[in-house]
Design a protein around this motif. Structure first.
Motif, PDB file in Angstrom:
ATOM      1  N   GLU A  87       0.834  -1.213   0.000  1.00  0.00           N
ATOM      2  CA  GLU A  87       0.000   0.000   0.000  1.00  0.00           C
ATOM      3  C   GLU A  87       0.864   1.257   0.000  1.00  0.00           C
ATOM      4  O   GLU A  87       0.565   2.216  -0.700  1.00  0.00           O
ATOM      5  CB  GLU A  87      -0.931   0.028   1.222  1.00  0.00           C
ATOM      6  N   ALA A  88       1.937   1.232   0.791  1.00  0.00           N
ATOM      7  CA  ALA A  88       2.840   2.390   0.869  1.00  0.00           C
ATOM      8  C   ALA A  88       3.517   2.629  -0.477  1.00  0.00           C
ATOM      9  O   ALA A  88       3.623   3.762  -0.947  1.00  0.00           O
ATOM     10  CB  ALA A  88       3.887   2.172   1.960  1.00  0.00           C
ATOM     11  N   LEU A  89       3.949   1.538  -1.110  1.00  0.00           N
ATOM     12  CA  LEU A  89       4.604   1.660  -2.412  1.00  0.00           C
ATOM     13  C   LEU A  89       3.632   2.161  -3.471  1.00  0.00           C
ATOM     14  O   LEU A  89       3.999   2.943  -4.354  1.00  0.00           O
ATOM     15  CB  LEU A  89       5.152   0.299  -2.846  1.00  0.00           C
TER      16      LEU A  89
ATOM     17  N   THR B  52       2.701  10.713   3.320  1.00  0.00           N
ATOM     18  CA  THR B  52       3.800  10.337   2.434  1.00  0.00           C
ATOM     19  C   THR B  52       5.028   9.949   3.242  1.00  0.00           C
ATOM     20  O   THR B  52       5.710   8.969   2.932  1.00  0.00           O
ATOM     21  CB  THR B  52       4.118  11.490   1.465  1.00  0.00           C
ATOM     22  N   ALA B  53       5.287  10.708   4.309  1.00  0.00           N
ATOM     23  CA  ALA B  53       6.414  10.377   5.192  1.00  0.00           C
ATOM     24  C   ALA B  53       6.238   8.973   5.742  1.00  0.00           C
ATOM     25  O   ALA B  53       7.177   8.167   5.795  1.00  0.00           O
ATOM     26  CB  ALA B  53       6.492  11.395   6.339  1.00  0.00           C
ATOM     27  N   LYS B  54       5.017   8.645   6.114  1.00  0.00           N
ATOM     28  CA  LYS B  54       4.742   7.335   6.669  1.00  0.00           C
ATOM     29  C   LYS B  54       4.996   6.241   5.626  1.00  0.00           C
ATOM     30  O   LYS B  54       5.568   5.196   5.928  1.00  0.00           O
ATOM     31  CB  LYS B  54       3.286   7.289   7.158  1.00  0.00           C
ATOM     32  N   SER B  55       4.571   6.503   4.402  1.00  0.00           N
ATOM     33  CA  SER B  55       4.797   5.527   3.325  1.00  0.00           C
ATOM     34  C   SER B  55       6.296   5.296   3.108  1.00  0.00           C
ATOM     35  O   SER B  55       6.738   4.164   2.958  1.00  0.00           O
ATOM     36  CB  SER B  55       4.157   6.007   2.018  1.00  0.00           C
ATOM     37  N   LEU B  56       7.058   6.387   3.093  1.00  0.00           N
ATOM     38  CA  LEU B  56       8.509   6.260   2.904  1.00  0.00           C
ATOM     39  C   LEU B  56       9.116   5.428   4.037  1.00  0.00           C
ATOM     40  O   LEU B  56       9.947   4.548   3.807  1.00  0.00           O
ATOM     41  CB  LEU B  56       9.159   7.650   2.866  1.00  0.00           C
ATOM     42  N   VAL B  59       8.261   1.618   3.719  1.00  0.00           N
ATOM     43  CA  VAL B  59       9.038   0.903   2.705  1.00  0.00           C
ATOM     44  C   VAL B  59      10.487   0.729   3.160  1.00  0.00           C
ATOM     45  O   VAL B  59      11.046  -0.373   3.090  1.00  0.00           O
ATOM     46  CB  VAL B  59       8.986   1.643   1.347  1.00  0.00           C
ATOM     47  N   ILE B  60      11.087   1.795   3.656  1.00  0.00           N
ATOM     48  CA  ILE B  60      12.483   1.725   4.086  1.00  0.00           C
ATOM     49  C   ILE B  60      12.636   0.776   5.278  1.00  0.00           C
ATOM     50  O   ILE B  60      13.562  -0.037   5.343  1.00  0.00           O
ATOM     51  CB  ILE B  60      13.034   3.136   4.415  1.00  0.00           C
ATOM     52  N   GLY B  61      11.693   0.847   6.211  1.00  0.00           N
ATOM     53  CA  GLY B  61      11.728  -0.045   7.368  1.00  0.00           C
ATOM     54  C   GLY B  61      11.687  -1.500   6.947  1.00  0.00           C
ATOM     55  O   GLY B  61      12.404  -2.346   7.489  1.00  0.00           O
ATOM     56  N   VAL B  71      13.938   7.750   9.662  1.00  0.00           N
ATOM     57  CA  VAL B  71      14.000   8.596   8.471  1.00  0.00           C
ATOM     58  C   VAL B  71      13.598  10.019   8.869  1.00  0.00           C
ATOM     59  O   VAL B  71      12.496  10.243   9.342  1.00  0.00           O
ATOM     60  CB  VAL B  71      13.054   8.076   7.364  1.00  0.00           C
ATOM     61  N   ASP B  72      14.520  10.956   8.717  1.00  0.00           N
ATOM     62  CA  ASP B  72      14.227  12.361   9.001  1.00  0.00           C
ATOM     63  C   ASP B  72      14.092  13.133   7.698  1.00  0.00           C
ATOM     64  O   ASP B  72      14.918  12.988   6.797  1.00  0.00           O
ATOM     65  CB  ASP B  72      15.375  12.986   9.815  1.00  0.00           C
TER      66      ASP B  72
END
Lengths: 181, 80
Positions: A87-89, B52-56, B59-61, B71-72
């Motif tokens: 979902e995030a992607l 959007t910050a949460k989405s980034l 994915v990175i997590g 992520v800052d």
């Protein structure tokens, strides 16, 4: 922010669509959707390369939205336990498309067939809930779901001839099944 | 790999991709990835309600495979 100021981008695609679809009812601009798919595929492919994941990208247009699927390889890190990474992607991919085209995208991203198997499981959930409500005649709330999941369940309930609505606030929004009559 | 992945994800969604900088800092508990973007793009990478910050971060997590990664998101000119 400058959403309304992007006619220039739309014009080229729109002209083609008009030529192809003379009857002006909800004409689906297939070319624009394919363009969305291309942009999305580049974005996802870049990530796969960096993360060193194998995987092929399929592009398709499903109804009125672009569909991009990553297939092959083990892609669990890109899906997440409950599909939260997927979902995030998808969210980020839609933003990338929006950046490039100036238009909001409803593009659907699938990875490793996750949405397909979810769709099947949720269709069953919807059908079973509908059967139960038909029998009891009582309103039945279901568990909280993502927008994609709710859509699948609404469709299954409608197919069974019942009515359903979404209630509550994200991320705890849920489907409520109503008896007919 | 994480820095590169984050840089790719952010560059794709901002108006000024050439201004995107990602710097990794290690500390005892894990890693901090500092993303700097053009001031006009800061709202974009944060998103409505931080979506959007949460989405980034999600994915990175996940790509970090359980290791703690913070992520800052910063404005290019912000001093740290």
């Amino acid at each position: 922010m400058s959403d309304s100021n992007t006619e220039g981008v739309e014009e080229t695609g729109a002209a083609v669509a008009v030529a192809e679809a003379p009857e002006e009812t909800v004409d689906i601009d297939v070319e624009a959707l394919e363009n969305e798919g291309d942009i999305a595929a580049d974005y996802i492919e870049g990530l796969l390369d960096i993360a060193d994941f194998d995987g092929d990208i399929d592009m398709d247009v499903e109804g009125d939205r672009a569909m991009v699927s990553v297939v092959g390889a083990t892609l669990d890190e890109l899906i997440g336990e409950k599909g939260e990474v997927l979902e995030a992607l998808q969210e980020l991919t839609r933003l990338a498309v929006h950046r490039a085209t100036g238009n909001r995208s409803r593009l659907m991203l699938d990875i490793g067939g996750f949405r397909d198997s979810r769709r099947k499981a949720l269709t069953k959930v919807g059908a079973e809930a509908a059967a139960e409500v038909k029998k009891t005649g009582e309103v039945k709330p279901l568990a909280p779901m993502t927008p994609f999941e709710r859509k699948v369940v609404h469709d299954a309930i409608a197919a069974a001839g019942l009515r359903s609505e979404s209630e509550g606030e994200e991320p705890n929004r849920y489907v409520v099944v109503h008896p007919v009559g | 790999m994480l820095e590169e992945a984050l840089e790719h994800l952010v560059k794709g969604i901002v108006e000024n991709p050439d201004d995107v900088q990602v710097r990794a800092r290690r500390f005892r508990k894990g890693k901090v990835l500092e993303v700097r973007v053009h001031p006009d793009d800061l709202g974009k990478v944060i998103g409505r309600n931080g979506r959007t910050a949460k989405s980034l971060r999600t994915v990175i997590g996940s790509l970090a495979g359980g290791r703690y990664v913070r992520v800052d998101l910063l404005d290019l000119h912000e001093v740290r």
